[in-house]
Design a protein around this motif. Structure first.
Motif, PDB file in Angstrom:
ATOM      1  N   LYS A 141      65.621  43.670  60.692  1.00  0.00           N
ATOM      2  CA  LYS A 141      63.712  44.226  61.382  1.00  0.00           C
ATOM      3  C   LYS A 141      62.531  44.472  59.879  1.00  0.00           C
ATOM      4  O   LYS A 141      62.898  45.247  59.807  1.00  0.00           O
ATOM      5  N   ILE A 142      61.404  43.403  60.149  1.00  0.00           N
ATOM      6  CA  ILE A 142      60.507  44.105  59.599  1.00  0.00           C
ATOM      7  C   ILE A 142      59.341  44.294  60.389  1.00  0.00           C
ATOM      8  O   ILE A 142      59.007  43.411  61.001  1.00  0.00           O
ATOM      9  N   LEU A 143      58.761  45.128  60.332  1.00  0.00           N
ATOM     10  CA  LEU A 143      57.801  45.762  61.720  1.00  0.00           C
ATOM     11  C   LEU A 143      56.476  45.283  60.805  1.00  0.00           C
ATOM     12  O   LEU A 143      55.753  44.815  61.285  1.00  0.00           O
ATOM     13  N   ARG A 144      56.446  45.817  59.293  1.00  0.00           N
ATOM     14  CA  ARG A 144      54.968  45.484  58.756  1.00  0.00           C
ATOM     15  C   ARG A 144      55.600  43.561  58.066  1.00  0.00           C
ATOM     16  O   ARG A 144      56.086  43.424  57.966  1.00  0.00           O
ATOM     17  N   GLY A 145      53.668  43.578  57.446  1.00  0.00           N
ATOM     18  CA  GLY A 145      53.864  42.758  56.231  1.00  0.00           C
ATOM     19  C   GLY A 145      55.211  43.080  54.556  1.00  0.00           C
ATOM     20  O   GLY A 145      55.966  43.476  54.790  1.00  0.00           O
ATOM     21  N   VAL A 146      54.353  41.888  53.856  1.00  0.00           N
ATOM     22  CA  VAL A 146      55.383  41.974  53.058  1.00  0.00           C
ATOM     23  C   VAL A 146      54.640  41.752  51.458  1.00  0.00           C
ATOM     24  O   VAL A 146      53.145  41.766  51.881  1.00  0.00           O
ATOM     25  N   ALA A 147      55.316  42.486  50.146  1.00  0.00           N
ATOM     26  CA  ALA A 147      54.867  42.066  49.165  1.00  0.00           C
ATOM     27  C   ALA A 147      54.755  40.935  48.582  1.00  0.00           C
ATOM     28  O   ALA A 147      56.113  41.173  48.780  1.00  0.00           O
ATOM     29  N   ILE A 148      53.738  40.626  47.454  1.00  0.00           N
ATOM     30  CA  ILE A 148      54.083  39.262  46.874  1.00  0.00           C
ATOM     31  C   ILE A 148      53.733  39.623  45.383  1.00  0.00           C
ATOM     32  O   ILE A 148      53.061  39.904  44.876  1.00  0.00           O
ATOM     33  N   TYR A 149      54.768  39.339  44.935  1.00  0.00           N
ATOM     34  CA  TYR A 149      54.388  38.947  42.812  1.00  0.00           C
ATOM     35  C   TYR A 149      55.660  38.550  42.313  1.00  0.00           C
ATOM     36  O   TYR A 149      56.525  38.036  43.110  1.00  0.00           O
ATOM     37  N   ASN A 168      66.370  47.944  59.562  1.00  0.00           N
ATOM     38  CA  ASN A 168      67.704  48.188  60.282  1.00  0.00           C
ATOM     39  C   ASN A 168      68.881  49.263  59.183  1.00  0.00           C
ATOM     40  O   ASN A 168      69.529  50.151  59.632  1.00  0.00           O
ATOM     41  N   ASP A 169      69.097  48.567  58.469  1.00  0.00           N
ATOM     42  CA  ASP A 169      69.552  49.055  57.170  1.00  0.00           C
ATOM     43  C   ASP A 169      68.433  50.057  56.115  1.00  0.00           C
ATOM     44  O   ASP A 169      69.029  50.449  54.644  1.00  0.00           O
ATOM     45  N   LYS A 170      67.162  50.562  56.783  1.00  0.00           N
ATOM     46  CA  LYS A 170      66.435  50.767  55.267  1.00  0.00           C
ATOM     47  C   LYS A 170      66.289  50.524  54.346  1.00  0.00           C
ATOM     48  O   LYS A 170      66.904  51.289  52.728  1.00  0.00           O
ATOM     49  N   LEU A 171      66.366  48.802  54.252  1.00  0.00           N
ATOM     50  CA  LEU A 171      65.916  48.477  52.233  1.00  0.00           C
ATOM     51  C   LEU A 171      64.763  48.234  51.388  1.00  0.00           C
ATOM     52  O   LEU A 171      63.721  48.178  52.905  1.00  0.00           O
ATOM     53  N   ILE A 172      65.218  48.939  51.018  1.00  0.00           N
ATOM     54  CA  ILE A 172      63.734  47.198  49.922  1.00  0.00           C
ATOM     55  C   ILE A 172      64.109  46.288  49.864  1.00  0.00           C
ATOM     56  O   ILE A 172      65.128  46.333  48.194  1.00  0.00           O
ATOM     57  N   PHE A 212      66.596  49.261  46.706  1.00  0.00           N
ATOM     58  CA  PHE A 212      66.456  50.139  47.228  1.00  0.00           C
ATOM     59  C   PHE A 212      66.944  50.539  48.695  1.00  0.00           C
ATOM     60  O   PHE A 212      66.716  49.981  49.751  1.00  0.00           O
ATOM     61  N   THR A 213      67.994  51.584  49.302  1.00  0.00           N
ATOM     62  CA  THR A 213      68.565  51.989  50.408  1.00  0.00           C
ATOM     63  C   THR A 213      67.728  53.512  50.472  1.00  0.00           C
ATOM     64  O   THR A 213      67.968  54.170  49.466  1.00  0.00           O
ATOM     65  N   SER A 214      67.044  53.580  51.550  1.00  0.00           N
ATOM     66  CA  SER A 214      66.402  55.063  51.927  1.00  0.00           C
ATOM     67  C   SER A 214      67.231  55.358  52.424  1.00  0.00           C
ATOM     68  O   SER A 214      68.465  54.471  53.226  1.00  0.00           O
ATOM     69  N   ASN A 215      67.944  56.651  53.331  1.00  0.00           N
ATOM     70  CA  ASN A 215      68.402  57.336  54.386  1.00  0.00           C
ATOM     71  C   ASN A 215      67.033  57.505  55.519  1.00  0.00           C
ATOM     72  O   ASN A 215      68.022  57.507  56.717  1.00  0.00           O
ATOM     73  N   ASP A 216      65.856  56.308  55.355  1.00  0.00           N
ATOM     74  CA  ASP A 216      65.071  56.858  56.929  1.00  0.00           C
ATOM     75  C   ASP A 216      64.810  55.572  56.613  1.00  0.00           C
ATOM     76  O   ASP A 216      64.891  54.363  56.013  1.00  0.00           O
ATOM     77  N   LYS A 217      63.883  55.089  58.005  1.00  0.00           N
ATOM     78  CA  LYS A 217      63.866  53.363  58.567  1.00  0.00           C
ATOM     79  C   LYS A 217      61.922  53.038  57.606  1.00  0.00           C
ATOM     80  O   LYS A 217      62.223  54.076  57.589  1.00  0.00           O
ATOM     81  N   PHE A 218      62.068  51.874  57.353  1.00  0.00           N
ATOM     82  CA  PHE A 218      60.925  51.778  56.845  1.00  0.00           C
ATOM     83  C   PHE A 218      60.320  50.848  57.370  1.00  0.00           C
ATOM     84  O   PHE A 218      60.516  50.287  58.507  1.00  0.00           O
ATOM     85  N   LYS A 219      58.519  51.715  58.703  1.00  0.00           N
ATOM     86  CA  LYS A 219      58.222  50.960  59.139  1.00  0.00           C
ATOM     87  C   LYS A 219      56.237  50.449  58.300  1.00  0.00           C
ATOM     88  O   LYS A 219      56.153  50.467  58.863  1.00  0.00           O
ATOM     89  N   THR A 220      56.814  50.337  57.308  1.00  0.00           N
ATOM     90  CA  THR A 220      55.084  49.922  56.525  1.00  0.00           C
ATOM     91  C   THR A 220      55.833  48.832  55.644  1.00  0.00           C
ATOM     92  O   THR A 220      57.064  48.939  55.500  1.00  0.00           O
ATOM     93  N   VAL A 279      57.082  49.726  42.785  1.00  0.00           N
ATOM     94  CA  VAL A 279      57.444  49.377  44.467  1.00  0.00           C
ATOM     95  C   VAL A 279      56.993  50.520  45.000  1.00  0.00           C
ATOM     96  O   VAL A 279      57.812  51.611  45.010  1.00  0.00           O
ATOM     97  N   LEU A 280      56.216  50.666  46.043  1.00  0.00           N
ATOM     98  CA  LEU A 280      55.844  51.888  46.500  1.00  0.00           C
ATOM     99  C   LEU A 280      56.044  51.548  48.228  1.00  0.00           C
ATOM    100  O   LEU A 280      55.451  51.052  48.514  1.00  0.00           O
ATOM    101  N   ALA A 281      57.221  52.453  48.908  1.00  0.00           N
ATOM    102  CA  ALA A 281      57.222  52.808  50.085  1.00  0.00           C
ATOM    103  C   ALA A 281      57.057  54.245  50.549  1.00  0.00           C
ATOM    104  O   ALA A 281      57.845  54.733  50.402  1.00  0.00           O
ATOM    105  N   GLY A 282      56.691  54.211  51.671  1.00  0.00           N
ATOM    106  CA  GLY A 282      57.039  55.437  52.941  1.00  0.00           C
ATOM    107  C   GLY A 282      58.125  55.246  53.567  1.00  0.00           C
ATOM    108  O   GLY A 282      58.083  54.070  54.280  1.00  0.00           O
ATOM    109  N   ASP A 283      58.944  56.095  54.355  1.00  0.00           N
ATOM    110  CA  ASP A 283      59.777  55.979  55.480  1.00  0.00           C
ATOM    111  C   ASP A 283      59.444  57.252  56.362  1.00  0.00           C
ATOM    112  O   ASP A 283      58.615  57.874  56.279  1.00  0.00           O
ATOM    113  N   THR A 284      60.536  56.405  57.700  1.00  0.00           N
ATOM    114  CA  THR A 284      59.843  57.600  58.386  1.00  0.00           C
ATOM    115  C   THR A 284      60.436  59.242  58.531  1.00  0.00           C
ATOM    116  O   THR A 284      60.270  60.109  59.343  1.00  0.00           O
ATOM    117  N   GLY A 285      61.006  59.569  56.941  1.00  0.00           N
ATOM    118  CA  GLY A 285      62.018  60.601  56.768  1.00  0.00           C
ATOM    119  C   GLY A 285      60.555  61.768  55.755  1.00  0.00           C
ATOM    120  O   GLY A 285      61.012  62.921  55.828  1.00  0.00           O
TER     121      GLY A 285
END
Length: 211
Positions: free
Chosen positions: A68-76, A92-96, A109-117, A130-136
């Motif tokens: 599941k991808i809730l928000r947009g994507v980054a392009i580079y 789902n699997d809390k991946l980048i 990268f794999t986090s312990n919490d979901k990425f909703k950004t 690469v920068l991202a925040g998670d629900t943890g």
């Protein structure tokens, strides 16, 4: 996914057969002179779509990543081959995840919490982060080899993307959290002087802008 011209006419309607929650992005994924339209699906069997201006799929797309991808994507252009690549953050699997221009994928990268950004890309004189925040409540800075530059723990979920500003050839990064704080850090993850700032008893769920 709709393309609408300046007069309000629908030029293109693409049916993805998946929920589309994020903002589309434009990218140069192939050798033609036109940009491609990129967006992610918000289903457990989610795809990353890339379509041409006429609604046809770009070669090797859509790419099924089962996320599941809730928000947009980054392009580079991650691999410096002259074509853009796509970076997504998933629930789902809390991946980048990196999706290359040819449709190949790489788990960054794999986090312990979901990425909703959506992830963000910061190019600091050729050093890509690469920068991202998670629900943890974790805000990550990650190298393209997957190593973590910094991991900043806030007091609640992070539900919005960061913003950057450059001053005297140095970048500052700002991001919000549902703990009510707006954070300001340097590229090494150190807090800027007098930051973070408590906004009040409200979640900070939008990206800052500068003037």
């Amino acid at each position: 996914c709709y393309v609408i011209d300046q007069y309000g006419n629908i030029e293109l309607s693409y049916f993805a057969d998946q929920y589309l929650m994020g903002t589309p992005s434009l990218a140069n994924l192939d050798n033609d002179s036109d940009l491609e339209i990129v967006f992610g699906g918000y289903t457990s069997q989610g795809d990353v779509f890339a379509i041409n201006h006429d609604g046809t799929n770009v070669n090797n797309f859509p790419v099924n990543i089962n996320e599941k991808i809730l928000r947009g994507v980054a392009i580079y252009d991650v691999n410096n081959n002259g074509k853009d690549d796509i970076i997504v953050a998933t629930e789902n699997d809390k991946l980048i995840e990196i999706i290359y221009d040819n449709g190949d994928t790489q788990n960054l990268f794999t986090s312990n919490d979901k990425f909703k950004t959506a992830p963000s890309i910061l190019d600091n004189n050729g050093n890509i982060m690469v920068l991202a925040g998670d629900t943890g409540g974790h805000f990550y800075g990650i190298n393209l080899d997957g190593t973590v530059i910094f991991d900043i723990l806030t007091g609640n979920d992070i539900m919005s993307e960061p913003a950057f500003i450059e001053d005297n050839n140095e970048f500052s990064i700002f991001f919000g959290s549902e703990d009510g704080y707006l954070y300001g850090i340097d590229i090494n993850g150190n807090s800027l002087d007098n930051w973070p700032k408590y906004i009040g008893n409200e979640s900070v769920n939008s990206s800052p802008v500068f003037a």
